[in-house]
Design a protein around this motif. Sequence first.
Motif, PDB file in Angstrom:
ATOM      1  N   SER A  12      57.096  32.225  -7.593  1.00 28.85           N
ATOM      2  CA  SER A  12      57.031  33.477  -8.355  1.00 28.85           C
ATOM      3  C   SER A  12      55.608  33.738  -8.840  1.00 28.85           C
ATOM      4  O   SER A  12      55.161  34.875  -8.908  1.00 28.85           O
ATOM      5  CB  SER A  12      58.001  33.425  -9.533  1.00 28.85           C
ATOM      6  N   ASN A  15      53.807  35.458  -6.044  1.00 26.68           N
ATOM      7  CA  ASN A  15      54.215  36.857  -5.893  1.00 26.68           C
ATOM      8  C   ASN A  15      53.596  37.723  -6.967  1.00 26.68           C
ATOM      9  O   ASN A  15      53.144  38.834  -6.713  1.00 26.68           O
ATOM     10  CB  ASN A  15      55.744  36.962  -5.951  1.00 26.68           C
ATOM     11  N   LYS A  16      53.596  37.178  -8.191  1.00 26.30           N
ATOM     12  CA  LYS A  16      52.983  37.913  -9.295  1.00 26.30           C
ATOM     13  C   LYS A  16      51.513  38.175  -8.996  1.00 26.30           C
ATOM     14  O   LYS A  16      50.985  39.260  -9.222  1.00 26.30           O
ATOM     15  CB  LYS A  16      53.106  37.081 -10.582  1.00 26.30           C
ATOM     16  N   PHE A  18      50.076  38.391  -6.105  1.00 23.68           N
ATOM     17  CA  PHE A  18      49.931  39.428  -5.082  1.00 23.68           C
ATOM     18  C   PHE A  18      50.060  40.812  -5.695  1.00 23.68           C
ATOM     19  O   PHE A  18      49.263  41.706  -5.433  1.00 23.68           O
ATOM     20  CB  PHE A  18      50.999  39.259  -3.986  1.00 23.68           C
ATOM     21  N   ILE A  19      51.084  40.971  -6.538  1.00 22.06           N
ATOM     22  CA  ILE A  19      51.295  42.291  -7.148  1.00 22.06           C
ATOM     23  C   ILE A  19      50.098  42.679  -8.001  1.00 22.06           C
ATOM     24  O   ILE A  19      49.585  43.787  -7.923  1.00 22.06           O
ATOM     25  CB  ILE A  19      52.571  42.270  -8.023  1.00 22.06           C
ATOM     26  N   ILE A  20      49.620  41.730  -8.788  1.00 22.95           N
ATOM     27  CA  ILE A  20      48.580  42.089  -9.752  1.00 22.95           C
ATOM     28  C   ILE A  20      47.263  42.427  -9.065  1.00 22.95           C
ATOM     29  O   ILE A  20      46.585  43.385  -9.433  1.00 22.95           O
ATOM     30  CB  ILE A  20      48.430  40.982 -10.810  1.00 22.95           C
ATOM     31  N   THR A  22      46.929  43.718  -6.159  1.00 21.93           N
ATOM     32  CA  THR A  22      47.076  45.036  -5.544  1.00 21.93           C
ATOM     33  C   THR A  22      46.924  46.119  -6.600  1.00 21.93           C
ATOM     34  O   THR A  22      46.226  47.119  -6.400  1.00 21.93           O
ATOM     35  CB  THR A  22      48.461  45.154  -4.880  1.00 21.93           C
ATOM     36  N   LEU A  23      47.575  45.898  -7.742  1.00 24.78           N
ATOM     37  CA  LEU A  23      47.492  46.867  -8.840  1.00 24.78           C
ATOM     38  C   LEU A  23      46.053  47.097  -9.279  1.00 24.78           C
ATOM     39  O   LEU A  23      45.643  48.222  -9.539  1.00 24.78           O
ATOM     40  CB  LEU A  23      48.278  46.340 -10.043  1.00 24.78           C
ATOM     41  N   ASN A 132      53.351  37.423 -18.340  1.00 26.47           N
ATOM     42  CA  ASN A 132      54.059  38.670 -18.053  1.00 26.47           C
ATOM     43  C   ASN A 132      53.514  39.830 -18.857  1.00 26.47           C
ATOM     44  O   ASN A 132      53.386  40.936 -18.352  1.00 26.47           O
ATOM     45  CB  ASN A 132      55.547  38.497 -18.372  1.00 26.47           C
ATOM     46  N   MET A 135      50.399  41.111 -17.571  1.00 27.15           N
ATOM     47  CA  MET A 135      50.636  41.784 -16.302  1.00 27.15           C
ATOM     48  C   MET A 135      51.070  43.228 -16.542  1.00 27.15           C
ATOM     49  O   MET A 135      50.609  44.159 -15.866  1.00 27.15           O
ATOM     50  CB  MET A 135      51.713  41.035 -15.532  1.00 27.15           C
ATOM     51  N   GLY A 139      49.146  46.640 -15.494  1.00 27.30           N
ATOM     52  CA  GLY A 139      49.817  47.694 -14.753  1.00 27.30           C
ATOM     53  C   GLY A 139      49.638  49.048 -15.405  1.00 27.30           C
ATOM     54  O   GLY A 139      49.292  50.034 -14.744  1.00 27.30           O
ATOM     55  N   VAL A 234      44.858  40.651  -1.073  1.00 26.52           N
ATOM     56  CA  VAL A 234      46.072  39.923  -0.723  1.00 26.52           C
ATOM     57  C   VAL A 234      45.741  38.702   0.129  1.00 26.52           C
ATOM     58  O   VAL A 234      46.213  37.593  -0.117  1.00 26.52           O
ATOM     59  CB  VAL A 234      47.059  40.871  -0.005  1.00 26.52           C
TER      60      VAL A 234
END
Lengths: 291, 286
Positions: A12, A15-16, A18-20, A22-23, A132, A135, A139, A234
């Motif tokens: 996890s 994954n976090k 990767f998301i961050i 990208t954001l 979190n 994050m 976002g 990424v």
Amino acid sequence: MLDTLMLPFQFSFMNKAFIIVTLISIPMAILSCYIVLKGWSLMGDAIAHAVLPGVVIAHLLALPLAIGAFIAGLCCALTTGYIKENCRIREDTVMGIVFSGMFAVGLILFHQANSELHLTHLLLGDVLGISNSSMIETGIISVFVLLILLIRGRDLMLLIFDPQLAQVLGINVSFWHYGIQVLLALSIVAALQAVGMILSISLLITPGACALLISKRFGDMVIVSLCVAISCSVLGIYTSFYIDSAPAATIVLYMAVVFCSIFCYKIYADRQIIQKHQKKTLDIFSASTPS
Amino acid sequence: MEYLLEPFGYEYMVNAMLISALIGVVCAFLSAFLMLRGWSLIADALSHATVPGVAIAYMAGLPFSIGAFVSGGFAAVSILFIKRRSLLKEDVAIGLIFTTFFALGLFLLSLSPSTVDLQRILMGNILAIAPWDALQMVIISIATLLFLTIYWKDLLLVFFDEQQAWMAGISPIKLQILFFACLSATTLAAMQTVGALLVIAVVVTPGATAYLLSDKFNHIIIISICIGLFSALLGTYLSYFIDGVTGAIIVCLQTLCFLVAFIFAPKQGLFSNIKRRKAALRNHYA
């Protein structure tokens, strides 16, 4: 084989990460196009360094780090503007003085505070250990910057290519001069915890520089820059999982590789064009002279 | 009183004060020229770009100044190359190269974390400097100082008016290359006292402060050197008491000098500017 390749996606924290990234990289990639065209790279550098005292003070007062960082970044921008307008020293020199002074103050405060903040995390980022709440902070800030860029992007573009025309058309030029610094500060604040203050500068310069080399229209430039930033981010995180390197540094190196390849390709293509023209003129010349 | 003299009783403190004063003087001397030319960003870039060289040199057990010098030179060449062969502006090329080099340094360090203390490269640590490193610093500083004192007039001419320098029989390119070599050597020395992140301050702030205080270049050099010298001495001295990062204290003192000069300078200061503006308005309406 496939299992090993998919391994990072099973965690996890990966994954976090990767998301961050990208954001973060989306607004920064768009901003970098403006910065590269206007020649404002030092501004990003300055704001990124000047954020430090704000972060430390916010930490001491138990405020969200983003608020302190943002105020400090803004302070740096305003002080630079004020000093530049009231003395004869060039803007880049003033910026250098202000941000290094603020950074030094931040360092001293940091050492006196002796807090559990990690200096290396602030400087170099800690994308794998991000919480979190930060994050969500990231976002919100990223989406906000992105929205402003989407709504007012055309005004900014006019401002960069032709400030006089922008003024005539009723765009408030000095407001947007500081406005773009606010946007810079915001995006740096968002990136602070993930990639750190030093490498966020790279995210603000390199994608735009790559894009400028191969695109002739602003729209294309933004798209190329976005592609470069997102894919490198990424890929950087993905690679760092396997070779156990610093994620932010890996991202920057990927972008550097992309830049180098585009640059070499560009030189090669230019040479091809020149040779073609030479050949053409030679042909014309030899055809026109009687043998 | 004894409490105040305490730092002088320790050999490492005295050494640190002497070395940082020497480096401070050289940096301040250079800063007068950098200010003229508007090259403040280049100094920042050079200091960041030396990080991979330092990392590799430490790993390979070489003297770090060689590694730093090579990677700094490599960075300078790539900046020039990118600028010449593309549409990118100079500041973009500089920003691109220095962040990339810096990232490369971090990448290398993260692969073998135990060999080098990253904090030391970034922040400098003059109080714990090894004798061999100290010797390198002293040699670099004295060589640069000699070069600058012998050639400062030629350099001034080159920076102000390249054509005239040509006419006077000076080779601008040769001098500029020498100046660049000195600059990168000095940034390297300064990395030991203030660290890679704050080098820009010591090679920009003293010159800019002096520029606010005087119009004559030889005065600018002298004032700038004084600022460099005293801030380095005082900063190292103070760091004994407040137990802080030596480099950061030195830089803070210099920034303070700049702010004081910005507000109170006799001709260029904020107050005198306001006064002049008011006087002009009064004359206008009288």
